[in-house]
Design an enzyme around this catalytic site. Structure first.
Site, mmCIF file in Angstrom:
data_model
loop_
_atom_site.group_PDB
_atom_site.id
_atom_site.type_symbol
_atom_site.label_atom_id
_atom_site.label_comp_id
_atom_site.label_asym_id
_atom_site.label_seq_id
_atom_site.Cartn_x
_atom_site.Cartn_y
_atom_site.Cartn_z
ATOM 1 N N ILE A 140 0.903 -1.281 -0.101
ATOM 2 C CA ILE A 140 -0.017 -0.110 -0.130
ATOM 3 C C ILE A 140 0.947 1.224 0.024
ATOM 4 O O ILE A 140 1.550 1.545 0.984
ATOM 5 C CB ILE A 140 -0.990 0.176 1.115
ATOM 6 C CG1 ILE A 140 -1.818 -1.226 1.161
ATOM 7 C CG2 ILE A 140 -1.694 1.282 1.036
ATOM 8 C CD1 ILE A 140 -2.878 -1.350 2.000
ATOM 9 N N PRO A 141 1.283 1.659 -1.147
ATOM 10 C CA PRO A 141 2.338 2.677 -1.350
ATOM 11 C C PRO A 141 2.192 3.991 -0.799
ATOM 12 O O PRO A 141 2.145 5.052 -1.460
ATOM 13 C CB PRO A 141 2.329 2.739 -2.859
ATOM 14 C CG PRO A 141 1.094 2.332 -3.253
ATOM 15 C CD PRO A 141 0.427 1.433 -2.424
ATOM 16 N N CYS A 142 2.008 4.373 0.470
ATOM 17 C CA CYS A 142 1.985 5.608 1.077
ATOM 18 C C CYS A 142 3.110 6.327 1.043
ATOM 19 O O CYS A 142 3.204 7.673 1.112
ATOM 20 C CB CYS A 142 1.319 5.585 2.545
ATOM 21 S SG CYS A 142 2.763 4.688 3.600
ATOM 22 N N HIS A 143 4.290 5.887 0.567
ATOM 23 C CA HIS A 143 5.434 6.332 0.125
ATOM 24 C C HIS A 143 5.290 7.327 -1.127
ATOM 25 O O HIS A 143 6.127 8.248 -1.382
ATOM 26 C CB HIS A 143 6.627 5.391 -0.056
ATOM 27 C CG HIS A 143 6.577 4.266 -0.951
ATOM 28 N ND1 HIS A 143 5.822 3.228 -1.005
ATOM 29 C CD2 HIS A 143 6.878 4.474 -2.532
ATOM 30 C CE1 HIS A 143 5.645 2.686 -2.189
ATOM 31 N NE2 HIS A 143 6.421 3.405 -3.176
ATOM 32 N N ARG A 144 4.136 7.075 -2.009
ATOM 33 C CA ARG A 144 4.139 7.879 -3.169
ATOM 34 C C ARG A 144 3.260 9.037 -2.670
ATOM 35 O O ARG A 144 3.068 10.093 -3.662
ATOM 36 C CB ARG A 144 3.137 7.134 -4.320
ATOM 37 C CG ARG A 144 3.916 5.781 -4.553
ATOM 38 C CD ARG A 144 3.153 5.007 -5.697
ATOM 39 N NE ARG A 144 4.063 3.865 -6.179
ATOM 40 C CZ ARG A 144 3.405 2.763 -6.333
ATOM 41 N NH1 ARG A 144 2.071 2.672 -6.407
ATOM 42 N NH2 ARG A 144 4.210 1.768 -6.687
#
Length: 177
Positions: A140-144
């Site tokens: 779940i790419p919260c880094h984006r």
């Protein structure tokens, strides 16, 4: 997606290393419930047991399969994560996490854009809170998610890991991966 309960049926722990440091994964009968990154495997293990107190160590075959999938997701984020997810959060958090999964590899969005995307433009701070509560690092790419000015904001697993992930994605996408 399920409710906010942390009770994971058949919770199993997988501990390993990746290019980003220590990795602690919690799997259950419904899929991967948590992927936690850090520097200290013992601290990650203890944190996982605090959240999932009934978890037991996974068998070697499962651990190898899960770690391989997580490492692949980290090292080649344009590849599909091949394991089911067991996302556990509030309905709002799950809505944000689904929207995060729609951000293309190599791309970014601001918290404001993400809030607008889910139809809650006034909920920018709540969106940021949902990103911070994300228990599934990388998949779940919260880094984006970045600040409105394009700079990096905080990341639950460290801003240097966030930068590495974004750089890796951009490099891979530039190469046509």
């Amino acid at each position: 997606m399920t409710s906010v309960s942390s009770a994971v049926s058949g919770a199993r722990l997988v501990t390993g290393q990746s290019v980003l440091g220590a990795v602690q994964v919690v799997t259950g009968d419904g899929g991967v419930a948590a992927i936690i990154l850090g520097d200290d495997p013992v601290a990650l293990h203890d944190a996982a047991l605090k959240r999932f107190p009934d978890a037991v160590p996974a068998g070697k075959a499962e651990a190898d399969r899960v770690l391989a999938a997580v490492r692949t997701c980290i090292e080649t984020p344009w590849a599909t994560f091949g394991l089911p997810l067991d996302m556990r959060g509030t309905p709002f958090q799950c809505q944000v996490w689904q929207a995060l999964r729609a951000i293309p590899c190599g791309g970014t969005a601001t918290y404001t854009e993400l809030a607008a995307h889910i139809g809650r433009p006034e909920a920018v701070r709540a969106v940021a809170g949902a990103c911070g509560a994300n228990p599934l690092a990388v998949v779940i790419p919260c880094h984006r998610v970045i600040r409105r000015d394009g700079s990096l904001s905080g990341y639950r697993w460290g801003v240097s890991r966030k930068q590495w992930l974004l750089d890796r994605e951009r490099t891979g996408m530039a190469r046509g991966q």
